[in-house]
Write an enzyme that holds these catalytic residues in place. Sequence first.
Site, PDB file in Angstrom:
ATOM      1  CG  HIS A  19      -4.217   7.174   3.608  1.00 35.85           C
ATOM      2  ND1 HIS A  19      -3.021   7.553   3.050  1.00 35.85           N
ATOM      3  CD2 HIS A  19      -4.222   5.818   3.585  1.00 35.85           C
ATOM      4  CE1 HIS A  19      -2.341   6.489   2.692  1.00 35.85           C
ATOM      5  NE2 HIS A  19      -3.050   5.417   3.004  1.00 35.85           N
ATOM      6  CG  PHE A  50      -1.919  -1.092   1.279  1.00 44.93           C
ATOM      7  CD1 PHE A  50      -2.395  -1.685   0.118  1.00 44.93           C
ATOM      8  CD2 PHE A  50      -2.394  -1.553   2.498  1.00 44.93           C
ATOM      9  CE1 PHE A  50      -3.327  -2.706   0.170  1.00 44.93           C
ATOM     10  CE2 PHE A  50      -3.326  -2.570   2.567  1.00 44.93           C
ATOM     11  CZ  PHE A  50      -3.789  -3.159   1.397  1.00 44.93           C
ATOM     12  CG  ASN A  51       0.043   4.839  -2.272  1.00 43.26           C
ATOM     13  OD1 ASN A  51       0.365   3.881  -2.954  1.00 43.26           O
ATOM     14  ND2 ASN A  51      -0.453   5.946  -2.787  1.00 43.26           N
ATOM     15  CD  GLU A  52       1.577   6.797   2.494  1.00 44.88           C
ATOM     16  OE1 GLU A  52       2.401   7.517   1.899  1.00 44.88           O
ATOM     17  OE2 GLU A  52       0.427   6.583   2.079  1.00 44.88           O
ATOM     18  CB  THR A  53       2.497  -0.181   6.116  1.00 50.94           C
ATOM     19  OG1 THR A  53       2.048  -0.846   4.925  1.00 50.94           O
ATOM     20  CG2 THR A  53       2.261  -1.097   7.310  1.00 50.94           C
TER      21      THR A  53
END
EC number: 5.1.-.-
Length: 295
Positions: free
Chosen positions: A75, A45-48
């Site tokens: 987010h 994902f774009n961020e974890t």
Amino acid sequence: MRSIKVEHYEAFSTVPSKGNPAGIVLDGEGLTDSDRQKIAKEVGFNETAFPLPSERADVNIRFFTPGHEINLCGHATMATIYALKTKGLLPDRDEITIETKAGILPIRLSMDVDRSMMITMKQAAPQLRAFSGSRSELAASLALEEKDLHEELPVVYGSTGTWTLLIPIKKLDAFKRMQPNNQHFPHILQEMPRASVHPFCLETYDQEADMHARHFSSPYSGTVEDPVTGTASGVMGAYYHKYIESSPSLQLIVEQGHEIGKDGRIAVTVTEQTDDVMIEISGNAVLIREFEVRI
């Protein structure tokens, strides 16, 4: 090899698959930063996010893209707070604080009109800096022409915790034509070659929204596009206040993600203060599933 449990949430929407996905690792205190980076790459994902104990706030949150750690992610903050609150892992009060690499930030919790949890986070003080690169090369990196860029509004770098390049676009239909060449961004963004790119316009799909946007990642992040971007939406609020409408208080709605099958909404509040403006963003989240990665 170790198996790591990851919870998949989507933020800025209560409808599954319509928001921005974030991975949350709740049992990550014993992990090294190298472990966290490997997990983020495996999750994809774009961020974890990795919530951790804090001596300065109610919780410390670390954010990793598949390529590197970042200071702040809107987010993933929404997703993390939602996860912790629904599991009873936060203090039983409506106002808490989070420790991030962008500073200590306050979070306010409330109930929306549909009884879903609304999470409001104050962002870091906004910064706006001039872009002096080629507008024509910038447009070409998005598969657009320079005439697609707004002639009267400036292209600027902005940050409320993470730097991005704000690109005002004249017409909404240009967003369907965008095909980012992320690898070329650092050659154009010479002042900040690691910044992401955030085109936006004042035309919207939803008549209740004030701005529409897309968000294209820095090539160093290991991703191409972010579906619904909290930090960049906060920066858009600061931009709107400075260049479009200077008002003591602004309530804005940013929509994002339509071109890639999403339908995100971010509420942005801009409040004038003595020396600057305060930026807050509000949103919600929904649990999608749990899964495991091995590192």
